[in-house]
Design an enzyme around this catalytic site. Structure first.
Site, short mmCIF file in Angstrom:
data_model
loop_
_atom_site.label_atom_id
_atom_site.label_comp_id
_atom_site.label_asym_id
_atom_site.label_seq_id
_atom_site.Cartn_x
_atom_site.Cartn_y
_atom_site.Cartn_z
N LYS A 36 6.32 3.09 -0.94
CA LYS A 36 6.65 2.27 -1.95
C LYS A 36 5.86 2.02 -3.34
O LYS A 36 6.07 1.57 -4.32
CB LYS A 36 6.83 1.05 -1.16
N ARG A 131 5.43 -12.24 8.39
CA ARG A 131 6.17 -12.58 7.60
C ARG A 131 7.42 -11.09 8.20
O ARG A 131 7.88 -12.41 9.39
CB ARG A 131 5.21 -10.94 6.87
C1 LIG Z 1 3.67 -1.61 2.12
C2 LIG Z 1 3.96 -1.45 4.14
C3 LIG Z 1 2.34 -1.19 4.36
C4 LIG Z 1 1.63 -0.19 3.54
O1 LIG Z 1 0.35 -1.00 3.68
P1 LIG Z 1 -1.04 -0.42 2.91
O2 LIG Z 1 -1.22 -1.55 2.61
O3 LIG Z 1 -0.41 -0.13 1.62
O4 LIG Z 1 -0.95 0.00 3.02
C5 LIG Z 1 2.90 -0.73 6.20
N1 LIG Z 1 3.74 -1.43 7.04
C6 LIG Z 1 4.37 -2.45 5.49
C7 LIG Z 1 6.22 -2.87 6.69
C8 LIG Z 1 4.70 -2.36 4.52
O5 LIG Z 1 5.93 -3.48 3.80
#
Ligand SMILES: *Cc1c(COP(=O)(O)O)cnc(C)c1O
Length: 372
Positions: A36, A131
């Site tokens: 993302k 969350r």
């Molecule tokens: C963005 C996201 C991640 C990745 O997180 P990082 O800190 O970039 O490794 C993992 N799980 C979910 C649900 C996320 O939204």
């Protein structure tokens, strides 16, 4: 070369992905590559797959569709709990999704059945970060209902910490997730294949323990791209922290006072700004601003300071540098700056070409790379 631009060093990202995959693999943990922060950029995605990552995850269907259309060979996981209104597209483009609402899962099941397929579900468990996730006391009921839906397959459970509430994924939380796994498996006579313990914030936990329990999966974005863990933002040994470079161009550079003069009122953002008087300084303006990048997430690579920014300008103090108009200056980006630069249509994405790149990807490279 046009500015502003973000330079993406695919080799460094590939090295980070491979190194993290090996490190976590040493204790039986698989890595899901999170795309993302790079908007599902196909060059980056191809590098992750090439270096041993078989599942790619993104929070947006648009990014997953983009990677699929570019011919990336991976399983795709939707990270953000699907929108109810999007259920059909989720089944069409994602193989797996993280879920926390039964009404959504029911709809995914319905569309999967209509398409003669099974959509895979990882059920998210709330462990305190507040969350997404089902409260642990409601898990049994959720699992029972999911197992009764014919169009979905419950392949695992997961949790997400250190994102919203800043809660650490420590041993206590991970042991609890393992225990929850065991309870579900025993109660329903099923095997959960994926126990996804978190994200880049799980690094310190991983180093501190020898027994990972049932945790066999992490979803990593930041540590692959920026080479750091995300609890204290400390670099991870052996990784590159400079795979991305933000480049901006000097459009004005003059000796001026450090203190604005005249009668003070609101600035462009409705604030009454305050400044200290340092006497005269070399004030340089860069042709880039808040529409391009989260300026507070930039760190200069040379000896100058960011004074402030507006929508299209960054003002810096370059008293210790020799500069000409048209010169380029480089910055490191934090995760927020990376996200913003990758999503801004004004920022050119410059990718280092790799010889191993599949044809479809090389073709994409020749398209306008400013189009995200
Ligand atoms: C963005 C996201 C991640 C990745 O997180 P990082 O800190 O970039 O490794 C993992 N799980 C979910 C649900 C996320 O939204």
């Amino acid at each position: 070369m046009p500015t502003p631009r973000i330079e993406i060093n695919i080799k460094k990202i590939a090295h980070n992905a491979k190194t993290l995959n090996r490190l976590y693999g040493s204790k039986g943990i698989d890595v899901i590559g999170v795309t993302k922060a790079v908007c599902g950029n196909p060059h980056v995605a191809a590098a992750l797959v090439k270096n041993g990552i078989s599942i790619l995850a993104d929070s947006r269907i648009a990014n997953i569709r983009r990677m699929r259309n570019e011919g990336i060979q991976a399983e795709f996981l939707l990270l953000r709990t699907p929108l109810l209104s999007q259920a059909e597209a989720v089944v069409k483009y994602a193989d797996i999704s993280l879920n926390s609402e039964l009404s959504v899962i029911k709809k995914l099941s319905k569309f999967a059945l209509m398409n003669n397929t099974k959509h895979k579900i990882i059920l998210m468990v709330e462990l305190g970060d507040l969350r997404e996730g089902v409260m642990p006391q409601n898990l049994d009921d959720s699992v029972k209902q999911i197992l009764a839906m014919k169009g979905v397959e419950l392949i695992g459970i997961g949790t997400n910490l250190a994102c919203f509430g800043g809660i650490k994924p420590d041993e206590e939380k991970m042991v609890y997730l393992s225990l929850i796994t065991k309870n579900i498996e025993e109660k329903f006579g099923i095997t959960l294949k994926i126990i996804s313990g978190g994200n880049s914030a799980n690094y310190n936990w991983f180093l501190s323990i020898t027994d990972v329990g049932r945790i066999n999966n992490l979803r990593l974005g930041e540590s692959i791209y920026l080479g750091c863990e995300s609890l204290h933002r400390k670099p991870i040994p052996g990784l590159y922290t400079d795979a991305f470079t933000f480049v901006a161009e000097v459009i004005e550079s003059k000796t001026k006072p450090s203190l604005p003069y005249g009668k003070i009122s609101q600035n462009a953002f409705g604030e009454i700004p305050e400044f200290k008087d340092y006497g005269k300084i070399k004030r340089t303006i860069l042709g880039v601003g808040l529409q391009d990048v989260l300026v507070s997430g930039l760190t200069p690579r040379k000896d100058f300071e960011i004074i402030g920014a507006s929508s299209d300008h960054i003002i810096i103090d370059t008293s210790r540098l020799e500069l000409s108009i048209g010169n380029e200056l480089e910055f490191d980006l934090n995760y927020g700056a990376l996200l913003s630069a990758m999503t801004s249509p004004y920022v050119l994405k410059k990718i280092e070409v790799n010889l191993w790149m599949p044809k479809s990807i090389a073709k994409a490279l020749n398209r306008n790379t400013a189009n995200i």
